[in-house]
Design a protein around this motif. Sequence first.
Motif, short mmCIF file in Angstrom:
data_model
loop_
_atom_site.label_atom_id
_atom_site.label_comp_id
_atom_site.label_asym_id
_atom_site.label_seq_id
_atom_site.Cartn_x
_atom_site.Cartn_y
_atom_site.Cartn_z
N LYS A 100 -7.36 -1.72 3.75
CA LYS A 100 -6.41 -0.81 3.08
C LYS A 100 -5.81 -1.49 1.84
O LYS A 100 -5.68 -0.87 0.78
CB LYS A 100 -5.31 -0.45 4.08
N LEU A 158 13.67 -5.03 -1.77
CA LEU A 158 14.03 -3.80 -2.48
C LEU A 158 14.39 -2.71 -1.48
O LEU A 158 14.44 -1.53 -1.80
CB LEU A 158 12.90 -3.36 -3.42
N THR A 166 0.82 -1.21 0.00
CA THR A 166 0.00 0.00 0.00
C THR A 166 0.86 1.26 0.00
O THR A 166 0.32 2.37 -0.01
CB THR A 166 -0.89 0.04 1.26
N SER A 176 -1.05 -5.82 3.45
CA SER A 176 -1.06 -4.68 4.38
C SER A 176 -1.31 -5.22 5.78
O SER A 176 -1.71 -6.38 5.94
CB SER A 176 -2.19 -3.73 3.98
N ARG A 177 -1.11 -4.36 6.78
CA ARG A 177 -1.54 -4.75 8.13
C ARG A 177 -3.06 -4.77 8.20
O ARG A 177 -3.63 -5.44 9.02
CB ARG A 177 -0.98 -3.78 9.17
N LEU A 193 8.78 -2.73 2.48
CA LEU A 193 8.55 -2.11 3.79
C LEU A 193 9.75 -1.26 4.17
O LEU A 193 10.87 -1.53 3.73
CB LEU A 193 8.43 -3.21 4.86
N ASN A 227 4.38 3.89 -0.97
CA ASN A 227 4.79 4.72 -2.11
C ASN A 227 5.13 3.87 -3.33
O ASN A 227 4.76 4.17 -4.45
CB ASN A 227 6.04 5.53 -1.75
N1 LIG Z 1 11.93 5.78 -2.26
C1 LIG Z 1 12.62 5.20 -3.23
O1 LIG Z 1 13.01 5.81 -4.25
C2 LIG Z 1 12.92 3.75 -3.11
C3 LIG Z 1 13.41 3.12 -4.24
C4 LIG Z 1 13.62 1.77 -4.16
C5 LIG Z 1 13.39 1.08 -2.99
N2 LIG Z 1 12.92 1.72 -1.88
C6 LIG Z 1 12.65 0.93 -0.66
O2 LIG Z 1 11.31 0.45 -0.76
C7 LIG Z 1 10.78 0.19 0.55
C8 LIG Z 1 9.37 0.71 0.62
O3 LIG Z 1 9.38 2.10 0.42
P1 LIG Z 1 8.04 2.96 0.49
O4 LIG Z 1 8.46 4.36 0.27
O5 LIG Z 1 7.00 2.33 -0.38
O6 LIG Z 1 7.63 2.75 2.02
P2 LIG Z 1 6.38 3.37 2.81
O7 LIG Z 1 5.38 3.90 1.85
O8 LIG Z 1 6.91 4.29 3.85
O9 LIG Z 1 5.83 2.10 3.58
C9 LIG Z 1 5.38 0.95 2.90
C10 LIG Z 1 4.33 0.26 3.74
O10 LIG Z 1 4.90 -0.18 4.97
C11 LIG Z 1 3.84 -0.40 5.88
N3 LIG Z 1 4.18 0.08 7.22
C12 LIG Z 1 4.34 1.35 7.64
N4 LIG Z 1 4.60 1.38 8.97
C13 LIG Z 1 4.59 0.10 9.38
C14 LIG Z 1 4.78 -0.52 10.64
N5 LIG Z 1 4.99 0.18 11.75
N6 LIG Z 1 4.72 -1.88 10.69
C15 LIG Z 1 4.47 -2.61 9.58
N7 LIG Z 1 4.26 -2.07 8.36
C16 LIG Z 1 4.33 -0.74 8.27
C17 LIG Z 1 2.63 0.39 5.38
O11 LIG Z 1 1.64 -0.54 4.95
P3 LIG Z 1 0.27 -0.79 5.77
O12 LIG Z 1 -0.02 0.44 6.56
O13 LIG Z 1 -0.71 -0.99 4.67
O14 LIG Z 1 0.52 -2.00 6.59
C18 LIG Z 1 3.18 1.16 4.19
O15 LIG Z 1 2.25 1.36 3.18
C19 LIG Z 1 11.74 0.87 1.53
O16 LIG Z 1 12.45 -0.10 2.23
C20 LIG Z 1 12.69 1.67 0.64
O17 LIG Z 1 14.01 1.66 1.14
C21 LIG Z 1 12.66 3.04 -1.94
#
Ligand SMILES: NC(=O)c1ccc[n+]([C@@H]2O[C@H](COP(=O)([O-])OP(=O)(O)OC[C@H]3O[C@@H](n4cnc5c(N)ncnc54)[C@H](OP(=O)(O)O)[C@@H]3O)[C@@H](O)[C@H]2O)c1
Length: 231
Positions: A45, A110, A17, A40-41, A85, A19
């Motif tokens: 959602k 990733l 869910t 998702s949790r 995550l 970014n």
């Molecule tokens: N930003 C970039 O350009 C980029 C590029 C490549 C890879 N990445 C990597 O991709 C990964 C995901 O990035 P993102 O930006 O998509 O992350 P994000 O939107 O911050 O989080 C992804 C999901 O994690 C879950 N989450 C949030 N807090 C949580 C908690 N306390 N416990 C369990 N689940 C939780 C949420 O899902 P629910 O609320 O639905 O459970 C949320 O939608 C990261 O590790 C990042 O390093 C980032």
Amino acid sequence: MFIEDVNKMKVGIMGGTGNIGEGLARRICLGGKYDVVIGSRETSKAEVAADGVVCCLKENKCTLTTCSGATNADVCDCDIIIMSLPFDKLESTIETIGKSKFENKIVVSLINPMIRNPKEKYFLPDCPTEGSAALALKKLLPESAKICTGFNNVAAGKWMQLEEELDYSVVVCGDDADAKKRVMDLVSSVSKLQPLNGGPLAVSGIIESITPLVITLAMNNGLKDVGVYFR
Ligand SMILES: NC(=O)c1ccc[n+]([C@@H]2O[C@H](COP(=O)([O-])OP(=O)(O)OC[C@H]3O[C@@H](n4cnc5c(N)ncnc54)[C@H](OP(=O)(O)O)[C@@H]3O)[C@@H](O)[C@H]2O)c1
């Protein structure tokens, strides 16, 4: 076509869910080869995010694949599990699900742990003691789980811009040759991504450290969504 549909592999995205997750789900489904489960949790959602993907498939007249929403635990029933995550939520998520659910699974990381310097315009890798997020993940999962890196260096902003091709390299590292091949097949099903065999999981720290570099390059050079193509 019918046989292909029956045997279609399922890709599950934990934290789907977020970014990156929903754009990743759209791109994989549009590739036409894998059904996707967004995790998702909260199931509701995940279902909202999956509905968005289904609408997108309809708009693009893609009938080959489908997307559904589920809990992160249910995602473990998929053939390939992508961990999308934040790094610091990995351990608690696996603890909640129970690590036995990951027995024999192909698990893609990733995750790029990084820190931003608050005053100056740069990011640095925030490498865990294991050497990378993927190696830390390996420690948290059963020995039978096959961990690979994948999609680490594709900019978050690009996943949802479906009108643009993803013309980047994706380095896949891993210690299990069959799992690595399956992840490389998944990568090549998405847009114009070029999968590259990056060797064993020991190399994953280098792959993860590319992302803070490309974000720093973008910030300091007025660029957007910088990516990497090795040629
Ligand atoms: N930003 C970039 O350009 C980029 C590029 C490549 C890879 N990445 C990597 O991709 C990964 C995901 O990035 P993102 O930006 O998509 O992350 P994000 O939107 O911050 O989080 C992804 C999901 O994690 C879950 N989450 C949030 N807090 C949580 C908690 N306390 N416990 C369990 N689940 C939780 C949420 O899902 P629910 O609320 O639905 O459970 C949320 O939608 C990261 O590790 C990042 O390093 C980032």
